[in-house]
Design a protein around this motif. Structure first.
Motif, PDB file in Angstrom:
ATOM      1  N   TRP A   1      43.628 -13.148  36.344  1.00 51.93           N
ATOM      2  CA  TRP A   1      45.030 -13.175  36.271  1.00 51.93           C
ATOM      3  C   TRP A   1      45.547 -12.965  34.800  1.00 51.93           C
ATOM      4  O   TRP A   1      46.194 -11.977  34.386  1.00 51.93           O
ATOM      5  CB  TRP A   1      45.964 -14.508  36.821  1.00 51.93           C
ATOM      6  N   ASP A   2      44.776 -13.692  33.812  1.00 45.99           N
ATOM      7  CA  ASP A   2      44.763 -13.673  32.368  1.00 45.99           C
ATOM      8  C   ASP A   2      44.590 -12.077  32.030  1.00 45.99           C
ATOM      9  O   ASP A   2      45.283 -11.517  31.127  1.00 45.99           O
ATOM     10  CB  ASP A   2      43.929 -14.447  31.798  1.00 45.99           C
TER      11      ASP A   2
ATOM     12  N   THR B   1      41.173 -16.057  33.077  1.00 45.61           N
ATOM     13  CA  THR B   1      40.989 -15.528  34.581  1.00 45.61           C
ATOM     14  C   THR B   1      41.232 -14.299  34.704  1.00 45.61           C
ATOM     15  O   THR B   1      41.624 -13.481  33.762  1.00 45.61           O
ATOM     16  CB  THR B   1      42.105 -16.495  35.297  1.00 45.61           C
TER      17      THR B   1
ATOM     18  N   SER C   1      32.917 -11.909  32.503  1.00 44.64           N
ATOM     19  CA  SER C   1      34.309 -12.680  32.302  1.00 44.64           C
ATOM     20  C   SER C   1      35.464 -11.806  31.858  1.00 44.64           C
ATOM     21  O   SER C   1      35.174 -10.473  31.610  1.00 44.64           O
ATOM     22  CB  SER C   1      33.961 -13.445  31.053  1.00 44.64           C
TER      23      SER C   1
ATOM     24  N   ASP D   1      31.371 -12.827  37.710  1.00 47.72           N
ATOM     25  CA  ASP D   1      31.105 -13.872  36.804  1.00 47.72           C
ATOM     26  C   ASP D   1      29.767 -14.282  37.860  1.00 47.72           C
ATOM     27  O   ASP D   1      28.764 -15.007  37.315  1.00 47.72           O
ATOM     28  CB  ASP D   1      31.945 -15.366  36.567  1.00 47.72           C
TER      29      ASP D   1
ATOM     30  N   THR E   1      38.261 -11.340  45.564  1.00 50.70           N
ATOM     31  CA  THR E   1      37.887 -12.925  45.455  1.00 50.70           C
ATOM     32  C   THR E   1      37.859 -13.448  46.757  1.00 50.70           C
ATOM     33  O   THR E   1      38.143 -13.088  47.876  1.00 50.70           O
ATOM     34  CB  THR E   1      39.259 -13.295  44.612  1.00 50.70           C
TER      35      THR E   1
ATOM     36  N   LEU F   1      38.944 -12.892  40.406  1.00 48.71           N
ATOM     37  CA  LEU F   1      40.006 -13.739  39.726  1.00 48.71           C
ATOM     38  C   LEU F   1      39.325 -15.206  39.106  1.00 48.71           C
ATOM     39  O   LEU F   1      39.981 -15.528  38.195  1.00 48.71           O
ATOM     40  CB  LEU F   1      41.075 -14.099  40.764  1.00 48.71           C
ATOM     41  N   ASN F   2      38.756 -15.765  39.698  1.00 45.22           N
ATOM     42  CA  ASN F   2      38.207 -17.069  39.238  1.00 45.22           C
ATOM     43  C   ASN F   2      36.755 -17.010  38.344  1.00 45.22           C
ATOM     44  O   ASN F   2      35.739 -17.011  38.610  1.00 45.22           O
ATOM     45  CB  ASN F   2      37.952 -17.956  40.695  1.00 45.22           C
ATOM     46  N   LEU F   3      37.158 -16.933  37.152  1.00 46.63           N
ATOM     47  CA  LEU F   3      36.396 -16.261  36.131  1.00 46.63           C
ATOM     48  C   LEU F   3      36.107 -17.539  34.965  1.00 46.63           C
ATOM     49  O   LEU F   3      37.239 -18.345  34.750  1.00 46.63           O
ATOM     50  CB  LEU F   3      36.451 -15.087  35.234  1.00 46.63           C
TER      51      LEU F   3
END
Length: 131
Positions: free
Chosen positions: A72-73, A70, A43, A19, A92, A64-66
């Motif tokens: 993870w999703d 995320t 994303s 992102d 990450t 991971l931090n989107l």
């Protein structure tokens, strides 16, 4: 080599899910300069849409931090299966448990910040030699 027997080699396709608008194009350009074909997604939703549109990368570089869903999703969703279960390398700045990565079938972990040479070596490790 006999004329006409060489097969065209297609570049290895990498899906870059990042992102950071400043970092993503730099990473994509660097990988492309090394011969990789790169699709970019800002994303998890955009990455999923690309897979739904037929993208089948050999490797996914996944932040991971989107925003929104995320990384993870994305890993838990149907897109990875639909993409043919490509190797996934998590990129990450967050510390991640190796147990959690293994549980989701993640092939590798590349903590940020990383050197460009490390990025290329990691991609090569999971998809074979440079294209």
């Amino acid at each position: 080599m006999i004329a006409g027997t060489a097969k065209a080699v297609r570049p290895v396709h990498v899906l870059l899910v990042e992102d950071d608008e400043g970092l993503r194009p730099i990473l994509a350009r660097h990988l492309a300069s090394k011969g990789f074909r790169v699709s970019e997604a800002a994303s998890a939703e955009h990455a999923t849409a690309q897979v739904d549109g037929g993208l089948r990368p050999a490797l996914v570089l996944l932040d991971l931090n989107l925003p929104g869903a995320t990384g993870w999703d994305f890993l838990r969703g149907p897109a990875i299966e639909a993409a043919g279960r490509p190797a996934v390398v998590v990129t990450t700045a967050t510390t991640v448990s190796p147990v959690q990565l293994r549980a989701l079938g993640v092939a590798g972990y590349l903590p940020k910040p990383f050197a460009m040479e490390t990025l290329v070596a990691t991609v090569e490790r999971f998809v074979g030699a440079r294209p």
